[in-house]
Structure formats: C-alpha cells, structure tokens
Scaffold this active site. Structure first.
Site, PDB file in Angstrom:
ATOM      1  N   GLU A 181       1.553   4.166  -2.555  1.00 36.77           N
ATOM      2  CA  GLU A 181       1.114   5.513  -2.529  1.00 36.77           C
ATOM      3  C   GLU A 181       2.375   6.483  -2.991  1.00 36.77           C
ATOM      4  OE1 GLU A 181       0.431   6.056   1.984  1.00 36.77           O
ATOM      5  OE2 GLU A 181       2.199   7.562   1.992  1.00 36.77           O
TER       6      GLU A 181
ATOM      7  N   HIS B   3       0.939  -0.959   0.048  1.00 31.83           N
ATOM      8  CA  HIS B   3       0.028   0.038  -0.098  1.00 31.83           C
ATOM      9  C   HIS B   3       1.002   1.019  -0.129  1.00 31.83           C
ATOM     10  CE1 HIS B   3      -1.722   3.379   2.254  1.00 31.83           C
ATOM     11  NE2 HIS B   3      -2.740   3.208   1.649  1.00 31.83           N
ATOM     12  N   ASN B   4       1.884   1.282   0.895  1.00 34.73           N
ATOM     13  CA  ASN B   4       2.692   2.393   1.088  1.00 34.73           C
ATOM     14  C   ASN B   4       3.702   2.671  -0.353  1.00 34.73           C
ATOM     15  OD1 ASN B   4       1.824   2.630   3.581  1.00 34.73           O
ATOM     16  ND2 ASN B   4       3.598   3.226   4.440  1.00 34.73           N
TER      17      ASN B   4
HETATM   18  C1  6PG Z   1      -0.763   5.723   5.737  1.00 35.59           C
HETATM   19  C2  6PG Z   1       0.777   6.123   5.497  1.00 35.59           C
HETATM   20  C3  6PG Z   1       1.710   6.197   6.688  1.00 35.59           C
HETATM   21  C4  6PG Z   1       3.123   6.780   6.008  1.00 35.59           C
HETATM   22  C5  6PG Z   1       3.139   7.909   5.562  1.00 35.59           C
HETATM   23  C6  6PG Z   1       4.716   8.563   5.520  1.00 35.59           C
HETATM   24  O1  6PG Z   1      -0.996   4.776   5.254  1.00 35.59           O
HETATM   25  O2  6PG Z   1      -1.332   6.473   6.678  1.00 35.59           O
HETATM   26  O3  6PG Z   1       1.284   5.241   4.342  1.00 35.59           O
HETATM   27  O4  6PG Z   1       1.654   4.955   7.011  1.00 35.59           O
HETATM   28  O5  6PG Z   1       3.764   6.625   6.977  1.00 35.59           O
HETATM   29  O6  6PG Z   1       2.441   8.237   4.533  1.00 35.59           O
HETATM   30  O7  6PG Z   1       5.244   7.926   4.485  1.00 35.59           O
HETATM   31  P1  6PG Z   1       6.714   8.522   3.990  1.00 35.59           P
HETATM   32  O8  6PG Z   1       7.315   9.252   5.239  1.00 35.59           O
HETATM   33  O9  6PG Z   1       7.484   7.393   3.589  1.00 35.59           O
HETATM   34  O10 6PG Z   1       6.369   9.440   2.804  1.00 35.59           O
END
Ligand code: 6PG
Length: 488
Positions: free
Chosen positions: A197, A193-194
């Site tokens: 993202e 998922h990340n």
């Molecule tokens: C979520 C996000 C979260 C993640 C941040 C920061 O699903 O709520 O994925 O878990 O930690 O988005 O990610 P980065 O600092 O690596 O951009």
C-alpha cells in the site's frame, strides 16, 4: 435474536462497530463489548438498534453470552492492549475457545500469542483486516492465520462478511478471505499488504509530481489522466481515489493543493522494510516509499534547502501525450516490481517460519475489499496458479511481457525526471532492481575482493565449486589467516 451470540467483538472504535454491523447484516448474533460501557449503550441505542446485537457490561457477561466454542474478536489497539485484554479474558475461557486479534498486530506477537494460548488450550487467530471503515461495514479483505483448529469455527463468519470476487459464472461468490497459514502468517501477509500500500501510494504520488512539476498540469488535468488510467491495467482502488481527490474542490480550488506535503505513518510500512532487512530480501521499493514519507516529514529542512541547493529548473518540450503514455508504463512497471518484491518477502518468510502458503490465494484475498485491490491481482493469481513455486513474479510470462513493453517508456520517464531534478525514489529504484535482477554478472566480485582485502573475509571463485572459500594476501603484509565465512 438468538439466546446466545455467535461471536463477540471487543472495541467499539469505527472498525469494531462496522464489523459488528456487517456480521449482524449477514445473520449472525453479535455481542458488543467496550472498556467503557457507555460507548456500548450509545451504539445499541443508535447504529445497532433493532439488529441482532447485544451489549455486555463485564467480561463475565461477555463470556456468558457466547455459544461454544466462544469466539471473541479483539478490535483494540495493537501491542500491549491486546496482551492486557487476553490476560483479563483467560480466567473465563475454556478449552477450545477462540481469541481473534483483528488489529494491525506485529506478526511476531501473533507467533508468540498462538503458541502461548495453545499451551492453555485456547485457539488463537491473528487476522489482518483491510478496507478501512467502509470495507469493515460492507466487506473487508480478511487474512486469518494462527491455530488451524480455529478456522472451521471462524470460517463461516469471516467468509460471509468479507468482500467477494466473481466466480467463473460471473457470480460474486469467491470470498476475499481464506486461511493464510499457521501462527503469525495472517498478520505477516497483512503487514506486506500495508507495505505494498505504501509503495502503490508513493508510485502514484511520483506520477502526480511529474505531471505537476514537469508537464505543468493542473489538478483537474491530472484528474482526467488518472481517471483514464483507471480504465486500463492500472485499474485499482488507489488510482480511483486519486482521481476523486484531484477533482475535489474547496471554495472552487483543488483541496489537494492546500494540503501540507508532510506524510504521516503508523509503522506497518516500516515493519515490512525492517522484516525484509532481517530476512535478507531486497524490498527496495517499499523501503524507498517509507523513506519518502520520512523525507516529506522534514518539511522545514526542505524549505531551507530549496533556497540554498539549486538544481535544474524543470522544463518539458516534447509530445505530452506520448510522455503520459510512458508515465503510465513507468507506474505499471514499478508496480510489478513492488509486488514481485512483496511476494518474494512472503515466500522467504514462509521458508523461515515453515508456513505452508498459497500465493495465488493471497492475491485473491487482496483482489477486492482491501486498500490495494486491483485488477492486476488477477494476473498474479494466474502466475502462481501456473507455477506455485515461482521465484519471482517478473519471471512469469505475462509479467515479463508487460515489463518488456513498458521498459522503454519507464526508462524515458526516469531519464526525464533525473535531467529535470525531479525525485522519483520508488519508480527509479524499481528500475535499478529490475536491471540488477536481470544482470548475470554484478560487481559483487569486486566487493568480495574489497572485503577480503581489508578483513580477510574470503571469496568464492568462478573457476571452483560453490562453497569453497579463498583468501588472498593482497598486500603481502597480511597473513594467511582468514575470518570465518558466514552470512546473515
Ligand atoms: C488497511 C490499511 C490500514 C492502515 C492505514 C494507515 O488495510 O485498511 O492498511 O490498516 O492502518 O492505511 O496506515 P498509515 O498510517 O501507516 O499510512
């Protein structure tokens, strides 16, 4: 308040606090615990006042406050702090008690912890939680995996607090939370998922760069386009917040233009890329998204290089509206490739770790609540519902059709960006993957010949059955001995 709590949450950072408030709002009684009790006192006197939330000032009182089997959810920093807290808890727990890790933990850690705790009779759950602070409070997407015996006990709480999707009657009843699979499967799915993202964010940024540097559009003009796109198949949380961000003003000027162009990262995108390399899955788009952040962080080098290394000066002279439509198609096509690659990675992991996963259900867990939520995930669910063993999402009829109609715009945009010297690592690597995936004959015949030429690594032949390996003495100087054939 009930005499004993339904669940305890450890760690009162913003995610922990908001999950507790969410649980209490759904009728659960929650024990709040934090390393420093002072934080618990502040919480109880403030946001948690008059709710079914109690504090615990020691591990003993935390454990004593809970109904059996005890459910203790850790919202602490991933890595060593999770192991340290489990160590402290273990002497106080009994057979069948449940420890849940709701942080962004590495899936290998969850594999290890599930096994180690099962040997002690404790049920472990590694649950990915997405949605940021607002999601935690109002309804996150939750991806739990681990010891399946824990699920019936955790399910009522998690499904009550998670985001919901509409059922066939239009009622918001379908929870964005279901059992993912054994051991680290939940954290694996959260990791991907990340990674996705990272990819979605970079694709959007590349679209913005083309609008700004090739089409010469202002932040307000870009805002209008992203807001329009949010009414189309691209409709998603990240497109929506991009429009909001582009419209945000500080002292009458777009704030986004005052922000330094160096991206941070906490590591989950990198883990996704490294895992793909380990499993041998081409995850090019997410890889490029991670590297794009790394390149952005080399700001001082880029400032110097911009003075020394010259490329074309961007200029556009065409039909802007038609080009913006092409750009929309480029974003959509790259997004399809990214999800196709992400799901292929999950499918490979399922084989490697022997997890029984439901890919349609994973798509629905991401449909609402999480950062990558989008309407597009509905189509992914339908694709996997039709063909649960689909090798690649691009082979699904719907996605194949969308790619077919997006293709020419996608190519136009990459061609224009290339000619004008605008970097588009994700959107263009997605096209290379798309073209590579649909190519029957890649040049790996030559590559195998090269390997055999210099290292006697052998090759298979088109005119012989698969699995038979051949070596040629290409120069007349080598011997007949070949090296062993193995693949990583
Ligand atoms: C979520 C996000 C979260 C993640 C941040 C920061 O699903 O709520 O994925 O878990 O930690 O988005 O990610 P980065 O600092 O690596 O951009």
């Amino acid at each position: 308040m009930k005499a004993q709590s339904d669940i305890a949450v450890v760690g009162l950072a913003v995610m922990g606090e908001n999950l507790i408030l969410n649980m209490a709002s759904k009728g659960f009684t929650v024990t709040a615990y934090n390393r420093s009790y002072h934080k618990v006192e502040i919480f109880l006197a403030g946001r948690a006042k008059d709710q079914s939330i109690r504090g615990a000032d020691s591990i003993e009182s935390l454990v004593a406050s809970l109904e059996r089997p005890r459910k203790i959810m850790l919202m602490v920093k991933s890595g060593q702090p999770v192991d340290d807290f489990i160590e402290q808890l273990l002497p106080h727990l009994e057979q069948g008690d449940i420890v849940i890790d709701g942080g962004n933990s590495q899936f290998e850690d969850s594999n290890r912890r599930t096994k180690a705790l099962a040997e002690k009779g404790i049920l472990y759950v590694g649950a990915g939680v997405s949605g940021g602070e607002e999601g935690a409070l109002k309804g996150p997407s939750i991806m739990p995996g681990g010891n399946p015996e824990a699920w019936p006990h955790v399910k009522p709480i998690f499904q009550a607090i998670s985001a919901k999707v509409k059922d066939e009657n239009g009622e918001l009843t379908v929870p964005c939370c279901d059992w993912v699979g054994e051991a680290g499967a939940g954290h694996f799915v959260k990791m991907v998922h990340n990674g996705i993202e990272y990819g979605d964010m970079q694709i959007i940024c590349e679209g913005y760069l083309v609008m700004r540097d090739l089409l010469g559009m202002s932040a307000d003009e870009c805002q209008t386009v992203f807001a329009q796109w949010n009414q189309t198949e691209l409709s998603s949380y990240l497109i929506e917040i991009t429009a909001d961000i582009l419209g945000f003003k500080e002292d009458g000027e777009a704030l986004v233009e005052k922000i330094l162009d160096t991206a941070g990262q906490k590591g989950t995108g990198k883990w996704t890329g490294v895992t793909a390399l380990h499993l041998g899955v081409p995850l090019t788009l997410i890889g490029e998204a991670v590297f794009a952040r790394c390149l952005s962080a080399q700001k001082s080098q880029r400032v110097e290089a911009a003075k020394l290394i010259k490329g074309p000066a961007p200029s556009f002279s065409g039909d802007k509206q038609a080009f913006l439509n092409d750009l929309k198609h480029a974003l959509l096509a790259a997004k399809i490739v990214s999800y196709a690659q992400g799901f292929a990675l999950i499918q490979e992991a399922a084989k490697e770790y022997k997890w029984d996963l439901d890919y349609g259900s994973i798509a629905m867990m991401w449909r609402e609540g999480c950062i990558i939520r989008s309407v597009f995930l509905e189509n992914i669910k339908q694709a996997y519902d039709k063909h649960p063993e689909l090798d690649n999402l691009m082979l699904d009829d719907y996605f194949n059709d969308v790619l077919a109609s997006a293709q020419s715009g996608w190519r136009n945009v990459i061609a224009a960006a290339t000619v004008n010297g605008i970097a588009m690592p994700c959107i263009s690597s997605a096209l290379s993957y798309f073209d590579g995936y649909r190519t029957e004959n890649l040049p790996a015949n030559l590559l195998q010949a090269q390997r055999d030429y210099f290292g006697a690594h052998t090759y298979e032949r088109k005119d012989k059955p698969r699995g038979e390996f051949f070596h040629t003495n290409w120069t007349g100087r080598g011997g007949a001995t070949s090296s062993s054939t193995y693949d990583v």
